[in-house]
Structure formats: structure tokens, C-alpha cells
Write a protein that holds these residues in place. Structure first.
Motif, PDB file in Angstrom:
ATOM      1  N   LEU A   1      14.652  38.673  35.795  1.00 48.17           N
ATOM      2  CA  LEU A   1      13.626  39.306  34.974  1.00 48.17           C
ATOM      3  C   LEU A   1      14.314  39.878  33.743  1.00 48.17           C
ATOM      4  O   LEU A   1      15.431  40.396  33.838  1.00 48.17           O
ATOM      5  N   GLY A   2      13.642  39.778  32.606  1.00 52.31           N
ATOM      6  CA  GLY A   2      14.207  40.303  31.359  1.00 52.31           C
ATOM      7  C   GLY A   2      13.497  41.590  30.974  1.00 52.31           C
ATOM      8  O   GLY A   2      12.308  41.561  30.642  1.00 52.31           O
ATOM      9  N   TYR A   3      14.229  42.688  31.050  1.00 51.40           N
ATOM     10  CA  TYR A   3      13.672  44.006  30.724  1.00 51.40           C
ATOM     11  C   TYR A   3      14.066  44.416  29.309  1.00 51.40           C
ATOM     12  O   TYR A   3      15.213  44.209  28.892  1.00 51.40           O
ATOM     13  N   LYS A   4      13.122  45.004  28.587  1.00 46.57           N
ATOM     14  CA  LYS A   4      13.389  45.499  27.228  1.00 46.57           C
ATOM     15  C   LYS A   4      12.898  46.936  27.109  1.00 46.57           C
ATOM     16  O   LYS A   4      11.876  47.301  27.707  1.00 46.57           O
TER      17      LYS A   4
ATOM     18  N   LEU B   1      18.250  43.978  29.137  1.00 43.03           N
ATOM     19  CA  LEU B   1      19.061  43.590  30.282  1.00 43.03           C
ATOM     20  C   LEU B   1      18.265  42.585  31.093  1.00 43.03           C
ATOM     21  O   LEU B   1      17.047  42.496  30.961  1.00 43.03           O
ATOM     22  N   THR B   2      18.971  41.825  31.901  1.00 44.07           N
ATOM     23  CA  THR B   2      18.254  41.016  32.886  1.00 44.07           C
ATOM     24  C   THR B   2      18.758  41.430  34.248  1.00 44.07           C
ATOM     25  O   THR B   2      19.878  41.915  34.401  1.00 44.07           O
ATOM     26  N   THR B   3      17.896  41.254  35.232  1.00 47.71           N
ATOM     27  CA  THR B   3      18.292  41.606  36.587  1.00 47.71           C
ATOM     28  C   THR B   3      17.743  40.533  37.524  1.00 47.71           C
ATOM     29  O   THR B   3      16.660  39.990  37.284  1.00 47.71           O
ATOM     30  N   ASP B   4      18.528  40.222  38.537  1.00 48.51           N
ATOM     31  CA  ASP B   4      18.121  39.185  39.485  1.00 48.51           C
ATOM     32  C   ASP B   4      16.771  39.550  40.103  1.00 48.51           C
ATOM     33  O   ASP B   4      16.501  40.707  40.409  1.00 48.51           O
ATOM     34  N   ARG B   5      15.921  38.548  40.283  1.00 50.22           N
ATOM     35  CA  ARG B   5      14.610  38.790  40.877  1.00 50.22           C
ATOM     36  C   ARG B   5      14.730  39.434  42.260  1.00 50.22           C
ATOM     37  O   ARG B   5      13.789  40.084  42.715  1.00 50.22           O
TER      38      ARG B   5
ATOM     39  N   HIS C   1      14.607  46.904  40.030  1.00 49.51           N
ATOM     40  CA  HIS C   1      13.361  46.788  39.255  1.00 49.51           C
ATOM     41  C   HIS C   1      12.643  48.140  39.203  1.00 49.51           C
ATOM     42  O   HIS C   1      12.197  48.572  38.139  1.00 49.51           O
TER      43      HIS C   1
ATOM     44  N   TYR D   1      14.511  50.426  36.736  1.00 47.24           N
ATOM     45  CA  TYR D   1      14.297  50.127  35.313  1.00 47.24           C
ATOM     46  C   TYR D   1      12.862  50.469  34.892  1.00 47.24           C
ATOM     47  O   TYR D   1      12.639  50.959  33.784  1.00 47.24           O
ATOM     48  N   ASP D   2      11.908  50.209  35.778  1.00 45.30           N
ATOM     49  CA  ASP D   2      10.520  50.588  35.491  1.00 45.30           C
ATOM     50  C   ASP D   2      10.448  52.099  35.219  1.00 45.30           C
ATOM     51  O   ASP D   2       9.804  52.550  34.277  1.00 45.30           O
TER      52      ASP D   2
ATOM     53  N   LEU E   1      12.708  54.049  34.160  1.00 44.34           N
ATOM     54  CA  LEU E   1      13.369  54.432  32.902  1.00 44.34           C
ATOM     55  C   LEU E   1      12.545  54.044  31.678  1.00 44.34           C
ATOM     56  O   LEU E   1      12.921  54.362  30.550  1.00 44.34           O
ATOM     57  N   GLY E   2      11.444  53.308  31.894  1.00 43.43           N
ATOM     58  CA  GLY E   2      10.596  52.940  30.763  1.00 43.43           C
ATOM     59  C   GLY E   2      10.812  51.533  30.257  1.00 43.43           C
ATOM     60  O   GLY E   2      10.158  51.104  29.298  1.00 43.43           O
ATOM     61  N   PHE E   3      11.734  50.792  30.873  1.00 41.58           N
ATOM     62  CA  PHE E   3      11.911  49.386  30.493  1.00 41.58           C
ATOM     63  C   PHE E   3      10.667  48.598  30.910  1.00 41.58           C
ATOM     64  O   PHE E   3      10.021  48.920  31.916  1.00 41.58           O
ATOM     65  N   LYS E   4      10.359  47.556  30.137  1.00 36.96           N
ATOM     66  CA  LYS E   4       9.241  46.669  30.450  1.00 36.96           C
ATOM     67  C   LYS E   4       9.771  45.264  30.751  1.00 36.96           C
ATOM     68  O   LYS E   4      10.559  44.716  29.951  1.00 36.96           O
ATOM     69  N   ALA E   5       9.317  44.708  31.857  1.00 33.70           N
ATOM     70  CA  ALA E   5       9.772  43.358  32.258  1.00 33.70           C
ATOM     71  C   ALA E   5       8.916  42.304  31.565  1.00 33.70           C
ATOM     72  O   ALA E   5       8.189  41.546  32.195  1.00 33.70           O
TER      73      ALA E   5
END
Lengths: 160, 160
Positions: A154-157, B131-135, B141, B144-145, B147-151
Motif C-alpha cells: 500500500l502506498g501511504y502519503k 512510504l509503502t508498506t506490505d499489505r 496500516h 500510519y492511519d 498518524l494521518g497518512f492516507k493509503a
């Protein structure tokens, strides 16, 4: 380290971008459903693009490539070579900002551009090529699937 | 351009990694369900890691950061600063190879490390952190959610 000038089939040349290509590149970045909302293409292009070009051009781990035919620049792709410790010190080739001019789509140029980019990553010793693509770009997903890429991540921004 | 030494709460220091940290870093990369299958931690660590460290350390657009407490290195994160033309010449801060030592998990160190990394990206003029992270990394996930990151993107990889 690599040959900056490679001719492939389809009578195109793929080469390192120069400052003279900047307006053509920005035009292609802007001529896109997502890019249209993000860019300030002009002409004249916003001066921020020149600063960005200089930063890319002076970094030996960046390769901004353009595709040209007899008459014009018809494609762009940015490669970033990233050293890392993970996966036994693997170098990654990262692909960003891929565009093919609307006049030249569906002719297989994207495939040629990616074949070139993947070969370039291999020549630089990369063990992995990676990219992220917006979830909305369904056509792009099919294209990357066809090239053998796996959507394992998944690509997080986070906008700052 | 940035302060290489910043102390934050929790009595930890976040600083640029040195060669002396290499075994600790590789140990953390290997001590992970996915990393265990990919790394050759030793000791002694495979010499490929030293070559990778040198490549990172000599590149001004890389920042390999470690977290340490009074006694040991307990976290690692690699930042890559990437110039680009897209989005009006936006610089991106990219995060890779994040690990917190198992002895120090669930204490909020990951949050501190990311707060630091995001501040560092801002200080370097980045407009986006990615960043990317393995599914398969469900815990990541959620982190990162939070922290405010959007996938918003899919992360494609092609092994060479």
C-alpha cells in the motif's frame, strides 16, 4: 555508469532530459486528469519547475528521461536510485512521473519506456524496481500488472 | 540544513547512524516476520551491508536515523529526499526500513520516530511524506492511519 542515449524500436530516442525539454515535460505532467489540478504549466511554466529540474539534474541518483521522436518530446519518466540496508543492501530503482503525450498513446511507447527503465535499473545494480500509482488509475494498474509488477504494497502519503 | 542530533521525550536520542551502529540495525531488520526471510544478519553481518551503509552515508539526500536510549540502539528509519517536477516541483520525503527493537515496542517510540521524521522532511522543504508498506502488515496500516497518512496509492514492485 550508464549510457545516457539509447535508441529503441519505434523510431524513438530515450535520453536524459535537458533544460530545453522542461516546458514539454511540464505540459505532459499537467495534461492528465490528476495532474491538471496540481500543476501550473503556463506557458511560461512556473519557475519552481526550473529549480526542481536543477535539483534532479545535479543528483547522480536521479535520471529524468524523455522520449522523443523526430519532431517532439512525447514521453517522460523519472528514475531514482535508492541505496538501502534492507534485503541485504539492495538498491532500488524507483519510477515516478510517468507520462506519454496524448498524441502518442496506445502505440506501445509506455512499454518501450518501461523496458528501458527496467534495463537501466538492472545496469545500475538494482535488485528491485518500485513505483506507486494512484488507486484511481485503473488503466495504469493493468499496464503494470502486464509488465510483471506485483501490487504487494500500500502506498501511504501525508501532505505537509 | 538540519540538526543531526535531536533529543525528544522518552529519554531517547534520534541521530544519524554511524558505521558502529550497523550490526544493531541489521539485527533489527532481520528480527521481523518478513525481514527474517530476507536478511543475513550474522554476526558477523554480511559485508554487503557495509557497502550499502557507505552508499547511504555518502548521499546527501539520504538520512539513515537510529534511535538510542541509555544503553542501546532501539530503532531505525531511513529517509530519502527526492526532488521531482510533479506537483509544482515538490520534494518528497520517503520513509523506508522502519524498525523498533522488540524490547522497546508499544511504548510510543514509533510515534516519536515518525514525529521526528516528518519534522525533518518539513525542515528539508518537502511537501509530501510517502512510504509503502506490505499489505500483510496490518499493525503498520493502523499506525500510519493514526498518524494521518492516507493509503491513496498502490505500491508495485518488480524483482530483478
Amino acid at each position: 555508469m550508464f549510457d545516457p542515449l539509447q535508441t529503441v524500436t519505434h523510431d524513438i530516442t530515450i535520453r536524459r532530459a535537458t533544460r530545453a525539454d522542461l516546458q514539454s515535460i511540464v505540459d505532459m505532467l499537467a495534461d492528465d486528469p490528476l495532474g491538471a489540478t496540481r500543476e501550473a504549466a503556463g506557458p511560461p511554466a512556473d519557475p519552481v519547475y526550473l529549480a526542481a529540474f536543477e535539483a534532479i539534474d545535479s543528483d547522480p541518483n536521479q535520471f529524468l528521461a524523455v522520449v522523443e521522436n523526430d519532431t517532439a518530446v512525447i514521453g517522460v519518466l523519472q528514475l531514482t536510485f535508492i541505496p538501502g540496508l534492507s534485503r541485504k543492501g539492495l538498491w532500488r530503482g524507483q519510477i515516478e512521473s510517468v507520462r506519454v503525450h496524448k498524441s502518442a498513446r496506445s502505440l506501445g511507447l509506455g512499454q518501450q519506456l518501461f523496458d528501458w527503465a527496467i534495463a537501466e535499473c538492472r545496469a545500475r545494480g538494482c535488485g528491485l524496481v518500485q513505483l506507486t500509482t494512484d488507486r484511481a488509475r485503473d488503466d495504469a494498474h493493468r499496464f503494470y500488472d502486464r509488465l510483471g509488477f506485483k501490487a504487494t504494497h500500500l502506498g501511504y502519503k501525508l501532505g505537509l
